[in-house]
Design a protein around this motif. Structure first.
Motif, PDB file in Angstrom:
ATOM      1  N   LEU A  44      -5.272   2.003  -9.833  1.00  0.00           N
ATOM      2  CA  LEU A  44      -5.231   1.060  -8.724  1.00  0.00           C
ATOM      3  C   LEU A  44      -5.979  -0.219  -9.062  1.00  0.00           C
ATOM      4  CD1 LEU A  44      -5.663   3.326  -5.603  1.00  0.00           C
ATOM      5  CD2 LEU A  44      -3.661   2.060  -6.337  1.00  0.00           C
TER       6      LEU A  44
ATOM      7  N   THR B  58       0.826  -1.208   0.000  1.00  0.00           N
ATOM      8  CA  THR B  58       0.000   0.000   0.000  1.00  0.00           C
ATOM      9  C   THR B  58       0.857   1.252   0.000  1.00  0.00           C
ATOM     10  OG1 THR B  58      -1.319  -1.304   1.527  1.00  0.00           O
ATOM     11  CG2 THR B  58      -2.107   0.906   1.015  1.00  0.00           C
TER      12      THR B  58
ATOM     13  N   ARG C  16      -4.361  -3.924  -9.332  1.00  0.00           N
ATOM     14  CA  ARG C  16      -4.862  -5.021  -8.525  1.00  0.00           C
ATOM     15  C   ARG C  16      -5.161  -6.229  -9.397  1.00  0.00           C
ATOM     16  NH1 ARG C  16      -7.117  -2.081  -4.057  1.00  0.00           N
ATOM     17  NH2 ARG C  16      -4.894  -1.881  -3.830  1.00  0.00           N
TER      18      ARG C  16
ATOM     19  N   ILE D 103       2.566   1.730  -3.371  1.00  0.00           N
ATOM     20  CA  ILE D 103       1.664   2.270  -4.393  1.00  0.00           C
ATOM     21  C   ILE D 103       1.365   3.729  -4.095  1.00  0.00           C
ATOM     22  CG2 ILE D 103      -0.652   2.101  -5.375  1.00  0.00           C
ATOM     23  CD1 ILE D 103      -0.536  -0.823  -5.121  1.00  0.00           C
TER      24      ILE D 103
ATOM     25  N   LEU E 217       2.033   6.755  -6.608  1.00  0.00           N
ATOM     26  CA  LEU E 217       0.962   7.583  -7.125  1.00  0.00           C
ATOM     27  C   LEU E 217       1.316   9.054  -7.144  1.00  0.00           C
ATOM     28  CD1 LEU E 217      -2.271   5.987  -5.687  1.00  0.00           C
ATOM     29  CD2 LEU E 217      -1.442   5.988  -8.018  1.00  0.00           C
TER      30      LEU E 217
END
Lengths: 281, 340, 307
Positions: free
Chosen positions: C299, A110, C303, A113, A117
């Protein structure tokens, strides 16, 4: 016989397509090249064929560029900014990438990412508030403002790149070092880093080229000619009044483009691996 | 008339000759195994038969018809690949249906055939899953179902068991053989595993360095190898080869026994010095050297577990022997000869 | 000989750097701090400014609610800007994607000079955007445009009616879209190439044996399999195009008559050149919802790859 003709026709079409594409991609650079070495008389002559030299090629634009403009200063500015940004990026992204690669649990995914981002957040969203921040820091109109701001986009991507790379380094090596007496940090520095030279090199090249390509922040923060990096200086300063000095402009563009183009080509596969690599198993 | 025929197939990649003039025939319903070490050209040969590669020279015939110029889908073949080649983005049902869709088969016919193939392989319940959700064995069954729906003249299988772990391999092997017995379609099966070959093949074609060494039933190949390569490739441990008169003499470890166990038949005797013994539960493997004879590698003897090892221990000499009928002779080129 | 210190009292700080739970966060802290201070905070600052009446000439903070946003949306120029940005982004993406796919399919084949072709095709993406755009500026020049020269020489255009690529409204938009597509397509080529080579050969062979011809293999097998990578690249490309400032600024500065004005250049003009930070910030923030959508899509496709 017919099959041979079909095959030849197919091949001809193939090569035609390739050449068209390559010409589309590369023509502007050919144009840069030719313009740089064309004498003004030949350049600004509507009657002459533009695709090749009609009078002898000349070095006058290049000479003018190096003697009568701040081109060299801009190149040095860009180099300085590049070096500093690369240093900052390495200092911050290396440990970050390593930490994310070794962190247990899904938190790492998490966080990784999340950091990645931020690479998507465009300069055109942030340039306005950042210009106020830069002024508050007293860095307005100085190339050091760029040294501070540029890592905001090099760090996220390089962290992601390095995270992917470190994940592929087997833990056994660090564990052996720890058993042999190193601290966690020591193991990282002494065993993982030396193994990571290819990845580090990629990060260096990538951060450097990203820095060299940037335009928006430079445009926003810097107005004095001496402080400009080359991408900004060439675009704004080689125009005297309303007159564009095309020979010098193209020469400057050419010279400034060459290192980045070469570096990019050599490291292309790795960059792409970086974007898709975090997501590819 | 053979179902599949290759005539002097030759394939060259630049300077490298991958397949060097192989002629083979597989009959209807037969399970033919192409056996050989890695890089021997067996996969290349299979791909040439399938149409994925073109031979440099030679002909491929399927059902009597020369198919050299036909693409794979026009040859009436179906193929199962080493990693199965399942379409990762399609469900099992769509994977199996794909070859029918490309042929423009009607939807109700597709449904019928897919269900028939799925039932045959027992994978009906997997229809809506994706390949990544399946185990290795399940994937093999899907690949077989996909091959089956096309009603091919011949199945081509390229080492489909090599990606399964050892435990799974045995059961997958028997499932495959069962499957082939049920559908009774000619099958050409490539493998480097000689145990697989012996266990599954009706006939085995042994290939080395692009050349066909021998074709025959497992028994023929094992008991009457045509040359030293075949002799040593099959059998674990491999056949013992001992130099003799410029050529060699060979005997299998399971035929190399203590003299006292071979009373009553004509034998040739060899004094055998044992260096070490491996106890494998079901058998003993003895490693050692022969007195006065030069062997290419360590000489081995394979004794069943229940045989007593009186006086047999490392460092000791013992009289071992081989029945004359079990001896094989090879000339200086490695080819099999009769008893000199 | 090392001794194991059982008896000596161990100070709490001694094995600090051995503890992974400490070193981990320590290692990642600088990155998080940097990003937070220079990305998250400025973003909040942008919001802060957008609901104020802050200008360079009057730097007092006065809360004005959503007035700036209302002002901006009522502006004709702004609406034109929004439309331009969308047209420009979609146009450039479509052309870039198409050229990227075709380029990748061509460069997949083995042929003499493939290496050089690839190096040349990558150039538009590699070279700094401002420098490449200047080359196009010269190529579109009102008098000396090489494009016009070629068209005239080929007899397709009358010398008296030569098109002003950067001076006429429709042509300017075309010019800007072309330059952006030119800049984007090498990225597409590389992504598609990476995607094509990632499809296992077994799957392609199986499709051939199963009867799939060239087009079916491409559209029913290869494309669905590489869709995730392509999607990620598409999202990146779209964000870069949508938020770009450089191409338009250098070619047309938004002209003629705002026909090529995009969000980036308009924000620059209002916020920096005119000093109206408040309204400039409001314009910038129009980028945000778009960005949010892009992030969510990204995202989701990341995934999907994970499975």
């Amino acid at each position: 016989m017919l099959r041979l003709a079909k095959k030849l026709g197919g091949e001809a079409a193939f090569y035609a397509a390739v050449i068209t594409l390559v010409v589309f991609a590369a023509f502007p650079f050919y144009w840069m090249l030719i313009t740089t070495f064309k004498a003004d008389g030949d350049l600004y002559n509507l009657k002459s064929t533009p695709y090749w030299f009609n009078t002898a090629p000349t070095l006058e634009h290049i000479k003018y560029l190096f003697s009568d403009t701040l081109f060299v200063q801009w190149l040095m500015n860009s180099a300085l900014i590049g070096l500093c940004v690369v240093a900052i990026t390495l200092l911050v992204a290396l440990p970050a990438g390593y930490s994310l690669a070794r962190m247990p649990g899904r938190g790492a995914e998490t966080l990784g990412i999340g950091i990645f981002l931020t690479y998507l957040v465009p300069p055109t969203l942030l340039f306005l508030p950042l210009s106020r921040v830069v002024t508050q820091l007293g860095l307005q109109d100085s190339l050091w403002s760029l040294v501070v701001i540029y890592p905001t986009f090099t760090i996220p991507f390089c962290t992601w790149l390095l995270m992917g790379f470190f994940k592929s380094v087997p833990r056994e090596i660090e564990e052996a070092a720890i058993v042999d007496g190193c601290t966690v940090m020591g193991a990282f520095v002494k065993t993982v880093l030396p193994l990571s030279l290819p990845a580090i090199l990629t990060v260096v090249i990538f951060a450097f080229t990203l820095t060299m390509q940037e335009f928006v922040y430079a445009l926003t923060f810097i107005s004095s000619s001496e402080e400009k990096p080359v991408t900004l200086g060439v675009a704004t300063d080689l125009i005297r009044g309303d007159v564009f000095y095309w020979g010098e402009l193209m020469g400057a563009a050419l010279i400034a483009s060459i290192p980045v183009a070469i570096a990019y080509n050599l490291f292309l596969d790795r960059f792409i691996g970086g974007i898709t690599g975090g997501a590819v198993k | 008339m053979a179902t599949v025929n290759t005539k002097e197939i030759r394939k060259q990649f630049g300077d490298v000759v991958a397949v060097d003039g192989i002629s083979l025939a597989a009959s209807d319903g037969e399970f033919l195994v192409l056996l050989g070490p890695s890089g021997c050209g067996k996969t290349t040969l299979l791909r040439i038969i399938s149409g994925l590669e073109k031979p440099t020279s030679g002909e491929v015939l399927i059902d009597g018809q020369v198919v050299n110029d036909l693409p794979p889908r026009a040859r009436g073949i179906a193929m199962v690949f080493q990693s199965y080649g399942l379409y990762p983005h399609l469900t099992v049902w769509n994977n199996i249906a794909f070859p029918l869709k490309t042929q423009g088969v009607r939807r109700d016919e597709i449904k019928r055939k897919v269900e028939w193939a799925s039932s045959l392989l027992g994978i009906n319940r997997l229809a809506q899953r994706r390949p990544r959700q399946l185990s290795g064995g399940e994937r093999q069954r899907v690949a077989l179902a996909r091959a089956l729906v096309r009603d091919p003249t011949v199945f081509l299988l390229d080492e489909p068991l090599s990606n399964l772990d050892a435990k799974l391999r045995a059961s997958a092997r028997s499932e495959l053989k069962q499957f082939q017995r049920t559908v009774r379609t000619a099958t050409i099966y490539v493998t480097h595993d000689q145990v697989e070959a012996m266990g599954m093949g009706d006939r085995i074609a042994v290939i080395d360095h692009g050349k066909l060494r021998q074709v025959g039933t497992p028994a023929e190949i094992y008991d009457n190898p045509a040359d030293e390569f075949v002799a040593t490739f099959l059998g674990t441990p491999p056949m013992n080869l001992v130099e003799r008169d410029g050529g060699s003499m060979g005997f299998r470890p399971e035929n190399f026994l203590p003299k006292e166990l071979l009373n009553g038949t004509p034998v040739v005797e060899f004094p055998f010095r044992i260096e070490r013994i491996e106890y494998l539960g079901s058998e003993h493997i003895l490693y050692g050297a022969l007195d006065g004879r030069v062997a290419k590698r360590e000489v081995t003897a394979k004794l069943p577990a229940h045989a007593t090892l009186n006086g047999i221990s490392p460092g000791a000499w013992h009289e071992f022997a081989v029945r004359e009928t079990e001896l094989r002779y090879f000339n200086r080129d490695g080819r099999r000869t009769g008893r000199p | 000989m090392t001794t194991i210190a059982f008896d000596a009292p161990r100070p709490k700080t001694r094995f600090l750097l051995d503890r992974a739970e400490l070193v981990g966060p320590l290692f990642i802290a600088p990155a998080i701090i940097y990003v937070f201070v220079l990305v998250a905070l400025p973003f909040c600052l942008a919001i802060y400014y957008s609901v104020s009446a802050y200008t360079i000439f009057d730097p007092n903070y006065r809360f004005v609610g959503l007035k700036n946003f209302v002002d901006v949306t009522h502006s004709e120029i702004f609406r034109r800007t929004l439309v331009n940005t969308l047209v420009f982004t979609i146009g450039a993406q479509i052309i870039g994607l198409l050229l990227g796919k075709i380029g990748a399919m061509l460069l997949m084949q083995e042929f003499h000079g493939r290496g050089i072709a690839r190096a040349l095709v990558v150039l538009p993406w590699a070279v700094p955007i401002s420098l490449a755009t200047i080359a196009w500026l010269w190529m579109f020049d009102s008098l000396y445009s090489v494009i016009n020269w070629t068209l005239i020489a080929a007899g397709l255009i009358d010398a008296a009616n030569r098109p002003q690529w950067l001076g006429q409204e429709d042509l300017a938009m075309i010019a800007v879209v072309v330059v952006h597509a030119w800049r984007l397509f090498p990225f597409g080529v590389v992504i598609f190439l990476a995607g094509f080579t990632s499809v296992p050969q077994d799957v392609l062979d199986a499709a051939t044996v199963d009867g799939a011809g060239f087009w079916r293999r491409n559209y029913q097998i290869i494309l669905p399999i590489i869709a995730p990578i392509v999607l990620i690249a598409l999202i990146f490309g779209t964000v870069f195009t949508f938020t770009d400032l450089s191409v338009v600024y250098l070619l047309t500065k938004g002209g003629p008559i705002n026909s090529t004005q995009v969000l980036g250049t308009y924000a620059f003009q209002v916020g920096i050149l005119s000093g109206d930070v408040a309204h400039g910030a409001a314009i910038c923030l129009f980028l945000f919802p778009f960005l949010l959508i892009a992030v969510i899509l990204l995202l989701r496709s990341l995934r999907r790859r994970e499975i």
